[in-house]
Design a protein around this motif. Structure first.
Motif, short mmCIF file in Angstrom:
data_model
loop_
_atom_site.label_atom_id
_atom_site.label_comp_id
_atom_site.label_asym_id
_atom_site.label_seq_id
_atom_site.Cartn_x
_atom_site.Cartn_y
_atom_site.Cartn_z
N VAL A 40 0.83 -1.20 0.00
CA VAL A 40 0.00 0.00 0.00
C VAL A 40 0.87 1.26 0.00
CG1 VAL A 40 -0.27 0.11 2.53
CG2 VAL A 40 -2.08 0.98 1.07
N SER A 41 0.36 2.29 -0.71
CA SER A 41 1.01 3.61 -0.74
C SER A 41 0.45 4.48 0.38
CB SER A 41 0.71 4.32 -2.05
OG SER A 41 1.36 3.72 -3.12
N ALA A 42 1.06 5.63 0.56
CA ALA A 42 0.54 6.60 1.52
C ALA A 42 -0.79 7.17 1.01
CB ALA A 42 1.55 7.72 1.71
N MET A 43 -1.65 7.58 1.94
CA MET A 43 -2.98 8.07 1.57
C MET A 43 -2.90 9.34 0.71
SD MET A 43 -4.78 7.65 5.31
CE MET A 43 -6.37 8.35 4.87
N THR A 46 -0.36 12.46 0.66
CA THR A 46 0.41 12.55 1.92
C THR A 46 1.90 12.78 1.68
OG1 THR A 46 -1.16 11.10 3.03
CG2 THR A 46 1.02 11.29 4.03
N THR A 47 2.49 12.03 0.75
CA THR A 47 3.94 12.15 0.54
C THR A 47 4.31 13.57 0.12
OG1 THR A 47 3.96 9.84 -0.10
CG2 THR A 47 5.93 11.10 -0.62
N ASP A 48 3.52 14.14 -0.80
CA ASP A 48 3.79 15.53 -1.23
C ASP A 48 3.64 16.48 -0.05
OD1 ASP A 48 4.13 15.50 -4.23
OD2 ASP A 48 2.28 14.36 -4.03
N GLY A 73 4.21 7.94 6.03
CA GLY A 73 2.98 7.97 5.22
C GLY A 73 2.42 6.57 4.99
N GLU A 74 3.28 5.65 4.62
CA GLU A 74 2.85 4.28 4.32
C GLU A 74 2.51 3.51 5.59
OE1 GLU A 74 4.69 5.90 2.16
OE2 GLU A 74 3.90 5.30 0.20
N ARG A 75 3.09 3.92 6.72
CA ARG A 75 2.74 3.25 7.98
C ARG A 75 1.31 3.54 8.38
NH1 ARG A 75 6.87 2.40 12.60
NH2 ARG A 75 8.72 1.84 11.44
N GLY A 135 4.56 0.14 1.22
CA GLY A 135 5.35 0.27 0.00
C GLY A 135 6.44 1.31 0.15
N PHE A 136 7.35 1.39 -0.86
CA PHE A 136 8.23 2.56 -1.03
C PHE A 136 9.37 2.60 -0.03
CE2 PHE A 136 8.04 7.33 0.22
CZ PHE A 136 8.84 7.80 -0.81
N GLN A 137 9.50 1.58 0.84
CA GLN A 137 10.51 1.68 1.90
C GLN A 137 11.23 0.37 2.13
OE1 GLN A 137 8.43 1.38 6.00
NE2 GLN A 137 7.08 2.65 4.77
N GLY A 150 12.34 6.11 -3.91
CA GLY A 150 12.07 7.09 -4.97
C GLY A 150 10.58 7.17 -5.23
N ARG A 151 10.14 8.33 -5.80
CA ARG A 151 8.72 8.56 -5.99
C ARG A 151 8.09 7.46 -6.83
NH1 ARG A 151 6.64 13.32 -4.31
NH2 ARG A 151 4.81 11.96 -4.14
N GLY A 152 6.92 7.03 -6.39
CA GLY A 152 6.23 5.94 -7.08
C GLY A 152 6.77 4.57 -6.70
N GLY A 153 7.62 4.53 -5.65
CA GLY A 153 8.37 3.31 -5.32
C GLY A 153 7.54 2.14 -4.82
N SER A 154 6.29 2.37 -4.44
CA SER A 154 5.47 1.24 -3.98
C SER A 154 5.27 0.23 -5.10
CB SER A 154 4.11 1.72 -3.49
OG SER A 154 4.26 2.60 -2.41
N ASP A 155 5.25 0.69 -6.33
CA ASP A 155 5.14 -0.23 -7.47
C ASP A 155 6.30 -1.23 -7.43
OD1 ASP A 155 3.03 1.31 -8.37
OD2 ASP A 155 4.19 2.38 -9.89
N THR A 156 7.49 -0.72 -7.12
CA THR A 156 8.68 -1.57 -7.10
C THR A 156 8.63 -2.54 -5.92
OG1 THR A 156 9.89 0.22 -8.13
CG2 THR A 156 11.21 -1.56 -7.21
#
Ligand code: ADP
Ligand code: ASP
Ligand code: MG
Length: 423
Positions: A40-43, A46-48, A73-75, A135-137, A150-156
């Motif tokens: 899951v990504s941040a809501m 949120t990251t911005d 954010g992702e937590r 995600g993202f971490q 990096g931005r969009g990193g939850s995909d990775t």
């Protein structure tokens, strides 16, 4: 019974109601009998918002602290989602990237995943739970510091987990119905692609189509993870990113699969460069030493009288200050006259594996831009891509004109954008 990894982007979990809606979808997948891992990504944005908050504190936040901030954010979303799933009577446990065993290098802000040791995720699945992963971490094993990808990193994160767990598929849920022939926010007549190869998706992502992060596509191709990009707001089948050929389907690749655009770059022009061997090397050594990636390069013919030339290149606008400051320091040593900086540019890219064997693609592209009254400032090409730089405020018109000129407009009505702010 299979194993699916599902990733939900920020717009799919923007508020409590969305989190509950997504939870239902996850519970259904689990009840259908599959093991389910959710990234899951941040809501919402949120990251911005966290980045803006940090910038209100200091113009150059230390990258280690920035990573700790952003992983928060992702937590938030992972724990809320686990609660929402539990409310539906399905067991769920959430894990930070570190707990999920996502190990990275130590480059804060754009760390690379080195290994995924997903034993805790396996345990959760074996115990019958849905595993929710932030995600993202990840974490660096040597320093034990948390990192972001990096931005969009939850995909990775999602693709890396899918590869490590040998999932049957990695589903990327977002706010549009799949990968389209252009960004549906700009081209409502864009058509949804049923399938796209990793190679084409790589070029789309590298050219600014942020529907999938570039690194996630690289990771998926290397590990042959099939990705299904689809909407969390509808039940429609989305786009399959894969190299597998379906029996009965045409083997021939489309000439053009899409038009991507990117407004995140800027142009640097080094003016009055002595046209002698070695100066280009000096200039780009300075930029490389500043740890800045460059994209396109153009060098003009030098004026015979002066023996001076201009060199322009594009780079991520976020690195603009770093690059121009480094060049200013080297100005006297290299002997150029000045540096100009322009962040009002846009990049349009036309992508298609079939263009390898079809002449005339560039001519048609330039013709479409001419008819739309749009000036081209720089050009670059690869085997399956042609990119041009235009003025930023003309970019949307350029994308629409090129999309139409290549016959990509859909006859099936407008593409739906279900949510998100497009940030
Ligand atoms: P998420 O929050 O789910 O990760 P993103 O905002 O990162 O979503 O990516 C989805 C967005 O990507 C879409 O809303 C759309 O505006 C944009 N996009 C750009 N190019 C394309 C494309 N070719 N096909 C689909 N979406 C695209
Ligand atoms: N939240 C992070 C971002 O906004 C990661 C992601 O959404 O994929 O970039
Ligand atoms: Mg995204």
């Amino acid at each position: 019974m299979g194993l699916i990894v599902q990733k939900y982007g920020g717009s799919s979990v923007a508020d409590a109601a969305s989190i509950k809606r997504v939870a239902k979808r996850i519970a259904e997948a689990k009840r259908a009998g599959d093991d389910v891992v959710v990234v899951v990504s941040a809501m919402g944005d949120t990251t911005d918002e966290l980045i803006e908050l940090a910038n209100q504190i200091t113009p150059l936040p230390p990258s280690r602290e920035m990573d700790i901030l952003l992983t928060a954010g992702e937590r938030i979303s992972m724990s809320l989602l686990a609660m929402a799933i539990a409310n539906l009577g399905v067991e769920a446990q959430s894990f930070t990237g570190q707990q999920a065993g996502v190990l990275t290098d130590d480059v804060h802000g754009r760390a690379r995943i080195i290994d995924v040791r997903a034993s805790r995720i396996r345990q959760a699945l074996d115990g019958g739970a849905v595993a929710i992963v932030a995600g993202f971490q990840g974490v660096n094993e040597q320093t034990n510091d948390v990192t972001t990808l990096g931005r969009g990193g939850s995909d990775t994160t999602a693709v890396a987990l899918a590869a490590a767990l040998r999932a049957d598929v990695c589903e990327i849920y977002t706010d549009v119905d799949g990968v389209f022939s252009a960004d549906p926010r700009i081209v409502p007549s864009a058509r949804k692609l049923d399938r796209i190869t990793y190679e084409e998706m790589l070029d789309m992502a590298a050219s600014g189509a942020k529907v999938l992060m570039l690194r996630c596509v690289e990771y998926a191709r290397r590990n042959q993870v099939p990705i299904h990009v689809r909407s969390s707001f509808s039940g429609h089948v989305g786009t399959l990113v894969t190299d597998e050929v379906v029996e009965g389907e045409s083997m021939e690749q489309p000439i053009i699969s899409g038009v991507a655009h990117d407004r995140s770059e800027a142009k640097v022009t080094v003016v009055g460069v002595p046209d002698v061997p070695g100066t280009a090397a000096q200039i780009f050594e300075v930029v490389a030493a500043a740890d800045v990636n460059i994209d396109m390069i153009v060098q003009n013919v030098s004026a015979a009288k002066t023996g001076l030339t201009d060199i322009s290149f594009t780079l991520p606008a976020a690195d603009g200050q770093k690059a121009t400051a480094a060049l200013a320091v080297a100005q006297d040593r290299i002997g150029f006259e000045s540096v100009q900086y322009d962040d009002t540019i846009g990049k349009l890219s036309l992508i298609g594996a079939g263009m390898k064997s079809h002449p005339g693609v560039s001519a048609k592209l330039f013709g479409a831009l001419r008819d739309a009254g749009i000036n081209i400032e720089m050009i670059s090409t690869s085997e399956i891509r042609v990119s041009v730089i235009t003025r930023s405020d003309q970019l949307d018109d350029a994308v629409r004109a090129v999309h139409t000129a290549f016959g990509l407009d859909s006859s099936e009505g407008e593409a739906v954008v279900y949510g998100g702010t497009g940030r």
